[in-house]
Motif scaffolding. Structure first.
Motif, PDB file in Angstrom:
ATOM      1  N   ASP A  33       0.834  -1.206   0.000  1.00 45.79           N
ATOM      2  CA  ASP A  33       0.000   0.000   0.000  1.00 45.79           C
ATOM      3  C   ASP A  33       0.872   1.261   0.000  1.00 45.79           C
ATOM      4  OD1 ASP A  33      -2.367  -1.434   0.020  1.00 45.79           O
ATOM      5  OD2 ASP A  33      -2.395  -1.572   2.209  1.00 45.79           O
ATOM      6  N   ILE A  34       1.963   1.196   0.757  1.00 44.60           N
ATOM      7  CA  ILE A  34       2.871   2.350   0.808  1.00 44.60           C
ATOM      8  C   ILE A  34       3.529   2.562  -0.550  1.00 44.60           C
ATOM      9  CG2 ILE A  34       4.938   3.304   1.908  1.00 44.60           C
ATOM     10  CD1 ILE A  34       4.245   1.619   4.392  1.00 44.60           C
ATOM     11  N   LEU A  35       4.022   1.472  -1.141  1.00 48.98           N
ATOM     12  CA  LEU A  35       4.696   1.585  -2.443  1.00 48.98           C
ATOM     13  C   LEU A  35       3.717   2.023  -3.530  1.00 48.98           C
ATOM     14  CD1 LEU A  35       7.006  -1.590  -2.374  1.00 48.98           C
ATOM     15  CD2 LEU A  35       7.637   0.788  -1.930  1.00 48.98           C
ATOM     16  N   ALA A  36       2.442   1.672  -3.371  1.00 52.27           N
ATOM     17  CA  ALA A  36       1.448   2.070  -4.370  1.00 52.27           C
ATOM     18  C   ALA A  36       1.297   3.583  -4.404  1.00 52.27           C
ATOM     19  CB  ALA A  36       0.110   1.401  -4.069  1.00 52.27           C
ATOM     20  N   VAL A  37       1.391   4.228  -3.246  1.00 55.27           N
ATOM     21  CA  VAL A  37       1.253   5.684  -3.208  1.00 55.27           C
ATOM     22  C   VAL A  37       2.446   6.360  -3.886  1.00 55.27           C
ATOM     23  CG1 VAL A  37       0.869   7.693  -1.707  1.00 55.27           C
ATOM     24  CG2 VAL A  37      -0.063   5.466  -1.080  1.00 55.27           C
ATOM     25  N   LEU A  38       3.591   5.669  -3.909  1.00 52.47           N
ATOM     26  CA  LEU A  38       4.753   6.206  -4.626  1.00 52.47           C
ATOM     27  C   LEU A  38       4.466   6.361  -6.125  1.00 52.47           C
ATOM     28  CD1 LEU A  38       8.008   4.484  -3.254  1.00 52.47           C
ATOM     29  CD2 LEU A  38       7.371   6.890  -3.095  1.00 52.47           C
ATOM     30  N   GLN A  39       3.486   5.611  -6.623  1.00 47.16           N
ATOM     31  CA  GLN A  39       3.137   5.674  -8.042  1.00 47.16           C
ATOM     32  C   GLN A  39       2.083   6.748  -8.338  1.00 47.16           C
ATOM     33  OE1 GLN A  39       4.732   3.769 -10.206  1.00 47.16           O
ATOM     34  NE2 GLN A  39       5.836   2.572  -8.652  1.00 47.16           N
ATOM     35  N   SER A  40       1.667   7.459  -7.306  1.00 46.25           N
ATOM     36  CA  SER A  40       0.627   8.478  -7.468  1.00 46.25           C
ATOM     37  C   SER A  40       1.078   9.601  -8.400  1.00 46.25           C
ATOM     38  CB  SER A  40       0.261   9.058  -6.094  1.00 46.25           C
ATOM     39  OG  SER A  40      -0.582  10.178  -6.221  1.00 46.25           O
ATOM     40  N   GLU A  41       0.116  10.316  -8.939  1.00 47.37           N
ATOM     41  CA  GLU A  41       0.422  11.487  -9.764  1.00 47.37           C
ATOM     42  C   GLU A  41       0.318  12.780  -8.962  1.00 47.37           C
ATOM     43  OE1 GLU A  41       1.538  11.502 -12.868  1.00 47.37           O
ATOM     44  OE2 GLU A  41       1.557   9.312 -12.767  1.00 47.37           O
TER      45      GLU A  41
END
Length: 485
Positions: A33-41
């Motif tokens: 979940d944390i790494l997914a936010v790294l992919q945010s725009e």
């Protein structure tokens, strides 16, 4: 990941996930979940995710909870019968690698705040990996440094797509540490080699970034052992190359020579030549190895050739380099372009330096004096106010050339033995001529010019006239011209 409303929602949600993972290995999947936010725009969400990753993996590195050694594939370990602790450490190290890869990608984001935060986080990981290595030492006391991670950082800074000068300025603070400086030189040399391998053309952005980084590396002038380390060690071993300044000099030389062997864009070549005498040559283990680059630059002509001659002059006088064509090259630069307002101050400053030795042969000085006098006939008045005192100084410095002024019966205009088309000053027959050009300039319409030309008729005193103030004025005019252009 459930996000709360409001500007601090992502931060609080990510903070809870980090605390959960650090407190309970059973919550390890929350890392996704944390790494997914790294992919945010969203810029703010990305920044919060970077900070969360910094806290999480920084703590895991410090606690020794990442796998140490040659990292096996995740699938093989998960399918095996090894213990749960080993599986956790291998799995989490793969997540750490994913995080570092994404941080490297963020160095290319449009937001400078994101780039800056990604860089500082990666450098924090470099420090922690150095203190808590993820590889096993080959022998007791072996020097370990996170080379692969650090190479990826330097590679990200040396982008081929965009100007990273601001980010490189931020990185400069790390170069104050001896170990970072040493490994930066090695990583930069490797990055340049990879960027140019088999490529017919390298983007200008890469050369600009590479020059900005290389020119930021400064070795200490004093012969002292490196002692400021970014990665802390309980004690330093004399067997480590990083603690010896001579090894830093070797790395510095390898870095610059690897960069300069390529066909650089003209603007980069000029920038290198401007700093060569002060920031490169004094730190090379073998300064004479710069001869190939400087000789190539000499053939480019104009201001580039003059700057290259400055480097060659240092090699000749300080390092006993043999370069027989030095004064012939300088003589070839004497054309109307030397009177250009942007070019004139640097030319006459360096020419004064090159012609300062009283041991130069009279024929050589006479050739330069005569060529300048001939060019003066068509020079603008503001240039003549520098050139004429310069000529008089040459005559004061080299009494054997005063025959050019005091020759009893100078040749007539159509019988001047001097050959202005001769490229070799030794064959120009200048010493057989006279400075009739200065006599012509004594009738110049500009009163200051005629006065300056008339000074040659007076008894030349031993003291030279300083042209420093004239050169400073010319340099200031050149700066105004450059800015207006």
């Amino acid at each position: 990941m459930e996000r709360e409303a409001g500007p601090g929602g992502a931060r609080r949600a990510l903070g809870r996930l980090v605390e959960a993972v650090l407190a309970n290995r059973g919550k390890a999947n929350a890392v996704f979940d944390i790494l997914a936010v790294l992919q945010s725009e969203d810029r703010e969400e990305i920044q919060e995710a970077v900070r969360a990753c910094s806290r999480l993996f920084g703590a895991l590195l410090a606690r020794g909870e990442l796998f140490v050694g040659q990292l096996p594939s995740e699938e093989m370990v998960m399918a095996g019968s090894r213990g749960a602790t080993r599986k956790y450490r291998v799995w989490m190290r793969h997540r750490y690698h994913s995080c570092c890869n994404r941080l490297g990608e963020l160095l290319a984001r449009s937001s400078f705040q994101v780039k800056e935060l990604a860089l500082s986080t990666l450098m924090k990981f470099v420090q922690l990996e150095g203190e808590h290595p993820l590889e096993k030492p080959k022998w007791e006391g072996n020097y370990l440094f996170p080379h692969q991670l650090f190479k990826s950082v330097v590679g990200g800074l040396l982008s081929a797509d965009e100007d990273h000068s601001l980010l490189l300025c931020q990185f400069r603070e790390y170069l104050e540490h001896d170990d970072i400086r040493y490994h930066t030189m090695q990583a930069a040399a490797d990055a340049v080699a990879r960027a140019t391998d088999g490529r017919p053309e390298v983007p200008l952005a890469f050369w600009n970034n590479a020059f900005t980084l290389l020119s930021s590396v400064s070795l200490p002038r004093q012969e002292s052992a490196p002692s400021s380390f970014y990665v802390k060690h309980a004690e330093l071993s004399n067997k480590w190359k990083v603690v010896h300044l001579r090894e830093h000099r070797k790395a510095f030389q390898q870095m610059w020579l690897g960069f300069l062997k390529h066909q650089l864009p003209l603007r980069i070549c000029k920038k290198v030549l401007v700093i060569t005498h002060d920031s490169i040559l004094p730190h090379l283990a073998q300064p004479s190895l710069m001869i190939d680059f400087l000789a190539r630059a000499c053939d480019l002509g104009g201001a580039v050739s003059l700057l290259a001659l400055n480097g060659l002059f240092i090699l000749i006088h300080k390092h006993n380099l043999e370069y027989p064509d030095f004064y012939r090259k300088l003589y070839g630069l004497l054309d109307p372009s030397v009177f250009h307002v942007k070019y004139r101050a640097r030319f006459f400053h360096l020419a004064d330096l090159f012609l300062s030795s009283s041991h130069l042969p009279a024929y050589l000085v006479a050739a330069f004096t005569k060529r300048l006098a001939r060019l003066a006939l068509t020079a603008p008045p503001e240039a003549l106010l520098t050139v004429l005192p310069f000529i008089c100084n040459l005559l004061r410095r080299h009494p054997a050339c005063r025959v050019l002024v005091h020759r009893p019966r100078g040749p007539e205009l159509d019988a001047d033995p001097y050959d202005p088309r001769e490229e070799d000053p030794a064959q120009s027959r200048a010493l057989e001529s006279s400075l009739w050009e200065l006599q012509a300039l004594q009738r110049h319409y500009h009163p200051e010019v005629s006065k300056a030309a008339g000074a040659v008729n007076q008894a030349l005193s031993e003291a030279e006239v300083s042209i420093a103030s004239l050169l400073e004025l010319t340099a200031f005019q050149g700066l105004l011209w450059w800015r207006s252009g």
